[in-house]
Design an enzyme around this catalytic site. Structure first.
Site, PDB file in Angstrom:
ATOM      1  N   CYS A   7      24.025  40.771  70.828  1.00 29.38           N
ATOM      2  CA  CYS A   7      24.764  39.434  71.129  1.00 29.38           C
ATOM      3  C   CYS A   7      25.097  39.350  72.407  1.00 29.38           C
ATOM      4  CB  CYS A   7      25.451  38.698  70.213  1.00 29.38           C
ATOM      5  SG  CYS A   7      25.072  38.627  68.589  1.00 29.38           S
ATOM      6  N   CYS A  37      24.645  44.090  66.602  1.00 30.69           N
ATOM      7  CA  CYS A  37      23.121  43.788  67.084  1.00 30.69           C
ATOM      8  C   CYS A  37      23.084  43.906  68.743  1.00 30.69           C
ATOM      9  CB  CYS A  37      22.393  42.810  66.541  1.00 30.69           C
ATOM     10  SG  CYS A  37      23.232  41.244  66.496  1.00 30.69           S
TER      11      CYS A  37
END
Ligand code: FE
Length: 208
Positions: A112, A110
């Site tokens: 992070c 994603c």
């Protein structure tokens, strides 16, 4: 889900518009306080930002024991030394570039990212092409950023998660002996702390 002819491949509406619609819905339903939302965005875009990370790198360049500590637990150490803390700031460790190893950070799943030291992630960091390609072809991706890493240097990719985030400590450039932390921090770019870029050339900075 049935496909609806050519309509199916139409690009989605402008993301900015979608965000605005979502935001107004959240405010209308009383789920978020607009003042708090503005304050949060401002905090990460302008106040936190990558300048925090640049100060961490500059200190690591002048203080070997600080460097050793942030390689083990960066979050705890930067809170002790600078008071840096906040959302997405937990579980950060520093990874040090050397003459043998160049480190690059990605989140393949994603987005992070260590907000406490780098601010909000750039759009490309969250994009699918960066997330997949930097793992398959790191040198090719870095070249697109204008960054050439010597062939004999290992490129190490660090995949961030909510459990572990990474801050790259670039190599201290030669010609910076005697520079203060404040001066050194001016050389540190956001991209050099993600690993897709290098620090600025000290020759371009006149030291008074
Ligand atoms: Fe992620």
């Amino acid at each position: 889900m049935p496909h609806d002819g050519d309509d199916f491949v139409k690009p989605p509406p402008d993301p900015v518009l979608r965000v605005k619609v979502l935001e107004s819905l959240l405010i209308e339903k009383g789920l978020v306080d607009p003042t708090a939302m503005d304050a949060l965005i401002d905090q990460y875009e302008t106040k936190v930002g990558p300048r925090n990370g640049a100060r961490v790198v500059a200190k690591a360049w002048v203080d070997g024991s600080f460097l050793e500590k942030i390689k083990i637990d960066c979050s705890a150490e930067i809170f002790d030394v600078f008071g840096f803390q906040g959302r997405q700031g937990e579980h950060i460790i520093a990874v040090e570039n050397t003459s043998n190893v160049h480190n690059v950070v990605v989140c393949t799943l994603c987005s992070c990212y260590p907000w406490t030291v780098l601010g909000l992630p750039p759009v490309w960091y969250k994009s699918a092409p960066y997330r997949s390609r930097v793992v398959e072809d790191p040198r090719g991706v870095l070249r697109e950023f204008g960054t050439e890493i010597p062939e004999d240097r290992e490129i190490r990719i660090w995949d961030s998660t909510s459990e572990m985030r990474y801050l790259v400590i670039p190599e201290r450039p030669i010609g910076t002996d005697g520079w203060s932390e404040e001066q050194l921090s001016q050389l540190v770019t956001r991209d050099s702390m993600i690993g897709v870029g290098l620090v600025k050339n000290p020759v371009d900075f006149a030291v008074s």
